[in-house]
Design a protein around this motif. Structure first.
Motif, PDB file in Angstrom:
ATOM      1  N   GLU A 176       0.837  -1.198   0.000  1.00 55.22           N
ATOM      2  CA  GLU A 176       0.000   0.000   0.000  1.00 55.22           C
ATOM      3  C   GLU A 176       0.874   1.252   0.000  1.00 55.22           C
ATOM      4  O   GLU A 176       0.608   2.220  -0.718  1.00 55.22           O
ATOM      5  N   ARG A 177       1.941   1.195   0.832  1.00 54.89           N
ATOM      6  CA  ARG A 177       2.868   2.332   0.836  1.00 54.89           C
ATOM      7  C   ARG A 177       3.545   2.493  -0.518  1.00 54.89           C
ATOM      8  O   ARG A 177       3.770   3.614  -0.984  1.00 54.89           O
ATOM      9  N   ASP A 178       3.869   1.342  -1.144  1.00 53.71           N
ATOM     10  CA  ASP A 178       4.491   1.414  -2.468  1.00 53.71           C
ATOM     11  C   ASP A 178       3.536   2.010  -3.487  1.00 53.71           C
ATOM     12  O   ASP A 178       3.939   2.814  -4.344  1.00 53.71           O
ATOM     13  N   ARG A 179       2.252   1.603  -3.400  1.00 52.74           N
ATOM     14  CA  ARG A 179       1.270   2.179  -4.318  1.00 52.74           C
ATOM     15  C   ARG A 179       1.112   3.684  -4.086  1.00 52.74           C
ATOM     16  O   ARG A 179       1.016   4.465  -5.040  1.00 52.74           O
ATOM     17  N   GLU A 180       1.061   4.058  -2.805  1.00 52.19           N
ATOM     18  CA  GLU A 180       0.953   5.487  -2.503  1.00 52.19           C
ATOM     19  C   GLU A 180       2.168   6.242  -3.027  1.00 52.19           C
ATOM     20  O   GLU A 180       2.048   7.349  -3.566  1.00 52.19           O
ATOM     21  N   GLN A 181       3.347   5.605  -2.848  1.00 43.47           N
ATOM     22  CA  GLN A 181       4.556   6.257  -3.349  1.00 43.47           C
ATOM     23  C   GLN A 181       4.522   6.360  -4.873  1.00 43.47           C
ATOM     24  O   GLN A 181       4.946   7.365  -5.452  1.00 43.47           O
ATOM     25  N   ALA A 182       4.024   5.284  -5.532  1.00 43.95           N
ATOM     26  CA  ALA A 182       3.920   5.312  -6.988  1.00 43.95           C
ATOM     27  C   ALA A 182       2.951   6.406  -7.436  1.00 43.95           C
ATOM     28  O   ALA A 182       3.197   7.112  -8.429  1.00 43.95           O
TER      29      ALA A 182
END
Length: 650
Positions: free
Chosen positions: A446-452
């Motif tokens: 989820e953090r990776d998606r938010e970062q993306a």
């Protein structure tokens, strides 16, 4: 958030290397302290030099071990990065087919679980810990730097040369104790005790008055002790100790061993000084006398040179003719507490292993595990297991209680359920760990998606910013074109020819760069114009000043002409009066017969003939009104003095 902030300061690899190296240094320092205590107990009757060398060797081994640990941690990070879901201390896992002991395997499992929890907690806060360590290290380094500066300042500030006798005597003592370097001796008003400074250019500082207030043999004993420090290069060793104490300020084991090294260093120097003097009584009297002198000395202290060993312990060691080094009560208590702590950890590990020995030793490794259902009455949990031998287990559970169980398709009776409870409990624990890990992975995803998403938004902002830059470049270029109309006409034509190509961002950047250069040039032109206007203003002001000065000069010239005309008339009247007076006194017949005369304070000469003193006085009083002046006329008008000068035409 913690990892993002860490990445902005440290690389993750460097952060983990530093943090885990500092953690490992604690048990390494503890091991060094235990070995140091063992050495002191075993060789307590040996010379101080042997104890010093062994303790220094221990510290070198500690430093080498710390460096090896840092290298291992650095390489371990690279290795762990290539293996997914690696767990700390997984390398301690031992194959069961080698040990064949359930207790050892369970001890490993318990130990790994607790260590992994501690390591996870540590890694969550390692950035804070490393930041605090760097902050304290920086403060200690600043303090050490100030102490070094103060030590160098002592070399020249408020220092005085001792008498020639003591300088020559120091050279003799240096040769006696076999010091090959040239050592300088100075008296200082800032130190309260003798101190040896420097490694390449050693210096001994003595408090002012010490050489005169103590007997000669006692002063020589003190100088021999400081020369022993120089011979042994103790200043350099002490500097390295200070560096290690700053880096490992949190390590009690290293600090204690460093304290022991300093004590043994003083003992070694005492032994060298006594061996050179061959008189213990004089040396002890020097120690006592210096201590009494120090109590009445200045309050400044040499912070960087290190602390001296307790006077009473040194005197006892010399008087009793032994080199015993025993541990103090607090040191014994600390070491005993350390041993008890290690024993307690070991005991708890073994006790936890014994508590788990009731598990089934026949627990097999499962190659296939499938779990479905929530475990409630409406949705029972169905667990299907298959071990490496192909044996299958089918279990139905409600609220974690076995309702039905089949082994290879055969239903088991309820009295055999208890045999498989430990296996199922371990599977539940593994499932919970997997779920926790899955939750962590989901949160990370989820953090990776938010970062993306943030990256995409940033990319969109960058694209819009690039478009604004392109528009701004056109505006900047148009503004620059106004400043260079003729030059920009040719460039405008080329711009119109390349309008289609300007859609490309690279060309827009080129245009913007050109516009920026033009703007810079325009600014230079404006600045030059401002400078020219300023210069013109200065020239105008200067011209006005010149005109004003010219007017003043013109007025002054007019005044000077009027005054000159007035002076000329006065001079002509004076000359006429003198000539009439000379005709009256029959010095000349008429003006035509007068070739020249000179009237000064020294003489009165007419036509080359010097007149009488009476005439000289008469003419001098009547016609010379200012002292030191004279009147010159005709051929005698070249006297070279001050006064009136007339030609024959006047």
């Amino acid at each position: 958030m913690n990892s993002i902030f860490a990445a902005s300061i440290f690389s993750e690899r460097l952060l983990k290397t530093i943090s885990w190296t500092l953690v490992h240094s604690l048990w390494q320092g503890l091991a060094m302290a235990l070995l140091a205590a063992f050495i002191l107990l075993v060789i307590r009757r040996q010379k101080a030099l042997l104890r010093y060398n062994l303790l220094a060797t221990l510290m070198l081994i500690f430093v080498a071990g710390t460096m090896v640990t840092a290298i291992i941690e650095w390489n371990f990070f690279e290795y762990a990065g290539r293996i997914p879901n690696i767990k700390y201390l997984d390398a301690l896992a031992v194959p069961m087919d080698i040990l064949n002991s359930a207790q050892i395997a369970q001890a490993q499992s318990w130990f790994k679980t607790n260590i992994n929890r501690l390591s996870a907690l540590f890694e969550q806060n390692q950035l804070i810990l490393v930041s605090v360590w760097i902050l304290i290290l920086s403060l200690k380094s600043i303090k050490m730097g100030l102490n070094i500066w103060y030590a160098f300042r002592l070399r020249w500030y408020k220092t005085y040369q001792p008498s020639l006798y003591w300088r020559n005597r120091l050279e003799e003592l240096s040769a006696q104790i076999r010091v090959n370097q040239r050592v300088m001796l100075l008296e200082s008003a800032l130190v309260t005790g003798p101190a040896a400074l420097g490694f390449l250019k050693p210096l001994i500082l003595i408090p002012v008055g010490l050489l005169n207030n103590l007997p000669t043999e006692q002063v020589e004993a003190i100088l021999l002790h400081e020369l022993a420090h120089i011979r042994r290069s103790d200043y350099l060793v002490n500097f390295i100790q200070c560096l290690l104490e700053n880096v490992f300020f949190f390590n009690p084991g290293l600090l204690w061993v460093s304290k022991l090294i300093r004590q043994e260093r003083e003992n070694c120097c005492d032994d060298l000084a006594i061996a050179a003097m061959k008189n213990k009584t004089v040396y002890i009297n020097a120690l006592v006398a210096f201590q009494e002198y120090k109590l009445h000395g200045a309050r400044y202290a040499l912070a960087f040179a290190g602390q001296k060993a307790p006077l009473l312990d040194r005197v006892k060691r010399i008087l009793n003719h032994h080199n015993y080094k025993t541990l103090s009560i607090m040191e014994k208590i600390s070491l005993l507490a350390t041993v008890l702590l290690i024993g307690a950890v070991t005991f708890l590990s073994l006790h936890n292993t014994q508590a788990q020995t009731t598990r089934e030793n026949r627990i097999a490794s499962f190659s296939n595990v499938n779990v479905s259902g929530s475990g409630t009455a409406s949705s029972p949990q169905i667990m299907f297991l298959q071990d490496v031998n192909g044996k299958t287990y089918s279990i139905k559970r409600v609220d974690k209680k076995i309702q039905e169980m089949y082994v290879n398709g055969e239903k088991l009776s309820e009295d055999k359920y208890a045999e498989y409870e430990p296996v199922i409990k371990e599977i539940d624990e593994q499932i919970e760990r997997d779920r926790a890990q899955a939750e962590l992975d989901r949160q990370q995803a989820e953090r990776d998606r938010e970062q993306a998403m943030r990256d995409r938004q940033q990319a969109e902002r960058d694209r819009q910013h690039a478009m604004r830059d392109q528009e701004q470049a056109k505006l900047d270029r148009a503004h620059a074109d106004k400043d260079r109309l003729q030059a920009e006409r040719d460039r405008e034509q080329s711009i119109r020819d390349r309008q289609q190509a300007e859609k490309d961002r690279l060309q827009a950047n080129l245009d913007r760069e050109q516009a920026m250069r033009d703007d810079v040039q325009a600014k230079r032109d404006r600045e030059q114009a401002i400078k020219d206007r300023a210069q013109a203003d200065r020239d105008r002001l200067q011209a006005e000043k010149d005109r004003a000065q010219a007017e003043v000069d013109r007025q002054q010239a007019a005044k000077d002409r009027i005054q000159a005309e007035k002076d000329r008339k006065e001079a002509q009247a004076l000359l006429k009066s003198i000539i009439e007076e000379m005709i009256s006194d029959k010095l000349v017949k008429d003006k035509e017969s007068l070739n020249g005369f000179r009237l000064t304070e020294d003489a009165f000469v007419v036509n080359g003939v010097k007149q009488s003193q009476e005439l000289h006085t008469k003419y001098l009083q009547k016609f010379i009104k200012r002292a030191g002046y004279g009147i010159y006329y005709g051929s005698d008008g070249t006297g070279g003095g001050r006064g009136y000068f007339f030609s024959r035409q006047d």
